[in-house]
Design a protein around this motif. Structure first.
Motif, short mmCIF file in Angstrom:
data_model
loop_
_atom_site.label_atom_id
_atom_site.label_comp_id
_atom_site.label_asym_id
_atom_site.label_seq_id
_atom_site.Cartn_x
_atom_site.Cartn_y
_atom_site.Cartn_z
N GLU A 209 0.83 -1.21 0.00
CA GLU A 209 0.00 0.00 0.00
C GLU A 209 0.87 1.26 0.00
O GLU A 209 0.52 2.27 -0.63
CB GLU A 209 -0.92 0.01 1.23
N VAL A 210 1.98 1.23 0.72
CA VAL A 210 2.91 2.37 0.74
C VAL A 210 3.70 2.40 -0.56
O VAL A 210 3.91 3.46 -1.17
CB VAL A 210 3.87 2.29 1.96
N ASN A 211 4.13 1.24 -1.01
CA ASN A 211 4.91 1.16 -2.25
C ASN A 211 4.13 1.71 -3.44
O ASN A 211 4.70 2.31 -4.36
CB ASN A 211 5.30 -0.30 -2.50
N ALA A 212 2.80 1.52 -3.42
CA ALA A 212 1.95 1.96 -4.53
C ALA A 212 1.89 3.47 -4.67
O ALA A 212 1.46 3.98 -5.71
CB ALA A 212 0.53 1.41 -4.35
N LEU A 213 2.32 4.21 -3.65
CA LEU A 213 2.26 5.67 -3.71
C LEU A 213 3.34 6.26 -4.62
O LEU A 213 3.17 7.37 -5.14
CB LEU A 213 2.42 6.26 -2.30
N PHE A 214 4.43 5.54 -4.80
CA PHE A 214 5.53 6.07 -5.60
C PHE A 214 5.16 6.07 -7.08
O PHE A 214 4.68 5.08 -7.61
CB PHE A 214 6.81 5.27 -5.35
N GLY A 215 5.37 7.20 -7.70
CA GLY A 215 5.00 7.36 -9.10
C GLY A 215 3.60 7.91 -9.29
O GLY A 215 3.19 8.14 -10.43
N VAL A 216 2.87 8.14 -8.19
CA VAL A 216 1.52 8.70 -8.27
C VAL A 216 1.60 10.21 -8.06
O VAL A 216 1.98 10.67 -6.99
CB VAL A 216 0.60 8.07 -7.21
N PRO A 217 1.25 11.01 -9.07
CA PRO A 217 1.38 12.47 -8.95
C PRO A 217 0.25 13.11 -8.16
O PRO A 217 -0.85 12.55 -8.03
CB PRO A 217 1.35 12.94 -10.41
N GLN A 218 0.56 14.30 -7.61
CA GLN A 218 -0.41 15.14 -6.91
C GLN A 218 -0.38 16.52 -7.57
O GLN A 218 0.57 16.85 -8.27
CB GLN A 218 -0.03 15.26 -5.43
N PRO A 219 -1.39 17.35 -7.32
CA PRO A 219 -1.39 18.69 -7.91
C PRO A 219 -0.16 19.50 -7.46
O PRO A 219 0.07 19.66 -6.26
CB PRO A 219 -2.68 19.32 -7.38
N ASP A 256 -1.80 8.87 3.59
CA ASP A 256 -2.23 9.12 2.21
C ASP A 256 -2.41 7.85 1.39
O ASP A 256 -2.40 7.90 0.15
CB ASP A 256 -1.20 10.01 1.49
N LEU A 257 -2.58 6.70 2.03
CA LEU A 257 -2.64 5.44 1.28
C LEU A 257 -3.73 5.44 0.21
O LEU A 257 -3.59 4.78 -0.82
CB LEU A 257 -2.86 4.26 2.24
N GLY A 258 -4.81 6.18 0.44
CA GLY A 258 -5.90 6.21 -0.53
C GLY A 258 -5.50 6.74 -1.89
O GLY A 258 -6.13 6.41 -2.91
N LYS A 259 -4.44 7.53 -1.95
CA LYS A 259 -3.99 8.08 -3.24
C LYS A 259 -3.46 6.98 -4.16
O LYS A 259 -3.44 7.16 -5.38
CB LYS A 259 -2.93 9.15 -3.02
N GLU A 265 -6.54 7.97 -14.85
CA GLU A 265 -7.23 9.01 -15.62
C GLU A 265 -7.69 10.17 -14.74
O GLU A 265 -8.04 11.24 -15.24
CB GLU A 265 -8.42 8.41 -16.38
N GLU A 266 -7.71 9.98 -13.43
CA GLU A 266 -8.10 11.05 -12.51
C GLU A 266 -6.91 11.82 -11.95
O GLU A 266 -7.10 12.82 -11.25
CB GLU A 266 -8.94 10.48 -11.36
N TRP A 267 -5.69 11.33 -12.18
CA TRP A 267 -4.50 12.04 -11.69
C TRP A 267 -4.44 13.45 -12.26
O TRP A 267 -4.90 13.68 -13.39
CB TRP A 267 -3.24 11.29 -12.12
N PRO A 268 -3.87 14.42 -11.56
CA PRO A 268 -3.24 14.32 -10.24
C PRO A 268 -4.21 14.55 -9.08
O PRO A 268 -3.77 14.64 -7.94
CB PRO A 268 -2.18 15.43 -10.30
N ARG A 269 -5.51 14.67 -9.35
CA ARG A 269 -6.47 14.86 -8.27
C ARG A 269 -6.75 13.53 -7.57
O ARG A 269 -6.65 12.47 -8.18
CB ARG A 269 -7.77 15.45 -8.81
N HIS A 270 -7.11 13.63 -6.29
CA HIS A 270 -7.37 12.42 -5.51
C HIS A 270 -8.63 12.64 -4.67
O HIS A 270 -8.57 12.80 -3.45
CB HIS A 270 -6.17 12.08 -4.62
#
Length: 409
Positions: A209-219, A256-259, A265-270
């Motif tokens: 779950e933590v590993n999945a956060l890497f590479g996920v963009p935010q605004p 922030d695990l939910g991100k 297709e919804e990136w960078p919004r969460h």
């Protein structure tokens, strides 16, 4: 019988660090001899004894052989014939495989002192790859000694990767894993622990779950660092810089695990990542059997951290609901830890580490106002049972409206 000080006590003395725990190895002795001298036996797996006066641990020199999966999958052999060098070779890192006698004469068959001077974390022998717990231990040592410039030897990192790919990590018990994770989070640079686990492939096994956060963009407007994983590391780093307790650091890691569940297709919004992340936080809590206070705070921070950031904008009714969710009347410390986690989250952004966080004092003030509403006048008016609860809620809401108006001036 020969007695040697071993492991961390020797390492930390050579590093010039305070020595807290001292372990001893006894060479050339039997269990019967130890008992005859008044040592008290502890542990069922191998001969370890407590000194009759100091209470420190004395272990008979022993060898070990892999006999099963996981941390406990070993057969131990202790006898007077086992040498000090044979005992030391079963240890994890060369810097932990040194011994000294009562005159501080050093026994260092695997060049631990040389690696200390070179600031290298290096495995002692290929047997390192037999114990999956050592992946967590080395990552923890990397976090502890990062400030002194230590790095992991490439060949040791390769063995850690081999262990991560072997399936052995899944055999670790929740209790042993949590012990290493909790200690690592309390180091001065806990983010290094997560970085090392990710580098050797262990993070995707232990905490996908933590590993999945890497590479996920935010605004970028809110998160100049952009990457959700990098942000989590920064929040964890801030929690250590500000000397936060374990509960807060655990919440910072999981907030922030939910991100990680947001469709690309919804990136960078969460949108609604707070609620989406709750099932993941519950899963991680359960996997490592985290203590109840850590579990509770992680879930509350995951659900409400954006409320904390928007505290100045919240309606009085929403503010009251937030305070009620934390039970600030009976558990004020938990709300204080929530505020701390929110502040660490706000500071864990590139270039914004020093920005003030006025929400903290505002939330503390709101909690004080809500707690300040007296029950006695309502009792005197005849309120009781559920009606008393509703009347108390109305009075607290009224007080919070007044507080919000005064704060806006």
């Amino acid at each position: 019988m020969q007695i040697f000080k071993v492991g961390g006590a020797v390492r930390d003395r050579l590093l010039g660090k305070p020595v807290t725990d001292v372990d001893w190895v006894v060479v050339g002795a039997t269990t019967e001899e130890m008992l005859a001298k008044g040592y008290r036996p502890v542990g069922a797996d191998f001969p370890v004894f407590l000194h009759p006066k100091s209470g420190e641990e004395y272990a008979l020199a022993r060898t070990e052989r892999k006999s099963g999966r996981g941390y406990g999958g070993f057969t131990f052999h202790a006898s007077p014939e086992v040498t000090l060098e044979e005992d030391l070779i079963r240890r994890d890192l060369t810097i932990n495989a040194m011994a000294e006698d009562d005159q501080q004469n050093l026994t260092d068959p695997y060049h631990g002192q040389r690696d200390l001077e070179a600031r290298v974390l290096r495995h002692v022998s290929p047997a390192f790859a037999e114990d999956p717990l050592r992946v967590l231990r080395v990552a923890r040592f990397a976090a502890r000694y990062a400030e002194q410039g230590f790095s992991i030897a490439p060949e040791t990192l390769a063995l850690m990767s081999q262990l991560s790919d072997s399936g052995e990590l899944e055999a670790l018990t929740a209790e042993r894993s949590w012990k290493e994770i909790s200690r690592a989070l309390m180091e001065n640079q806990p983010q290094v622990f997560i970085e090392v686990l990710r580098e050797c492939g262990a993070l995707k096994v232990l905490m996908p779950e933590v590993n999945a956060l890497f590479g996920v963009p935010q605004p970028e407007i809110h998160h100049p660092e952009i990457d959700s994983g990098i942000h989590t590391l920064s929040v964890l780093e801030q929690s250590a810089l500000h000397k936060q307790p374990l509960t807060v650091r655990w919440a910072c890691l999981l907030h922030d695990l939910g991100k990680g569940l947001t469709p690309e297709e919804e990136w960078p919004r969460h949108i609604a990542h707070e609620h989406k992340g709750l099932k993941l936080i519950k899963a991680v809590n359960a996997r490592f059997k985290a203590p109840k206070d850590c579990q509770e705070l992680a879930l509350l921070v995951g659900q409400y951290h954006t409320h904390g950031h928007r505290a100045l904008e919240l309606k009085a009714s929403t503010l009251l609901e937030l305070l009620q969710s934390f039970d600030v009347y009976r558990r004020p410390q938990r709300f204080e830890e929530f505020i701390a986690a929110c502040e660490m989250d706000a500071r864990g952004r590139k270039g914004l580490e020093q920005r003030s966080y006025p929400q903290a004092d505002y939330l503390r003030g709101a909690a004080t106002v809500a707690r300040g509403v007296a029950v006695q006048p309502l009792l005197e008016k005849g309120f009781k049972g559920p009606e008393l609860g509703e009347a108390l809620k109305r009075e607290r809401l009224k007080a919070l409206k007044t507080y919000k108006e005064a704060s806006a001036c």
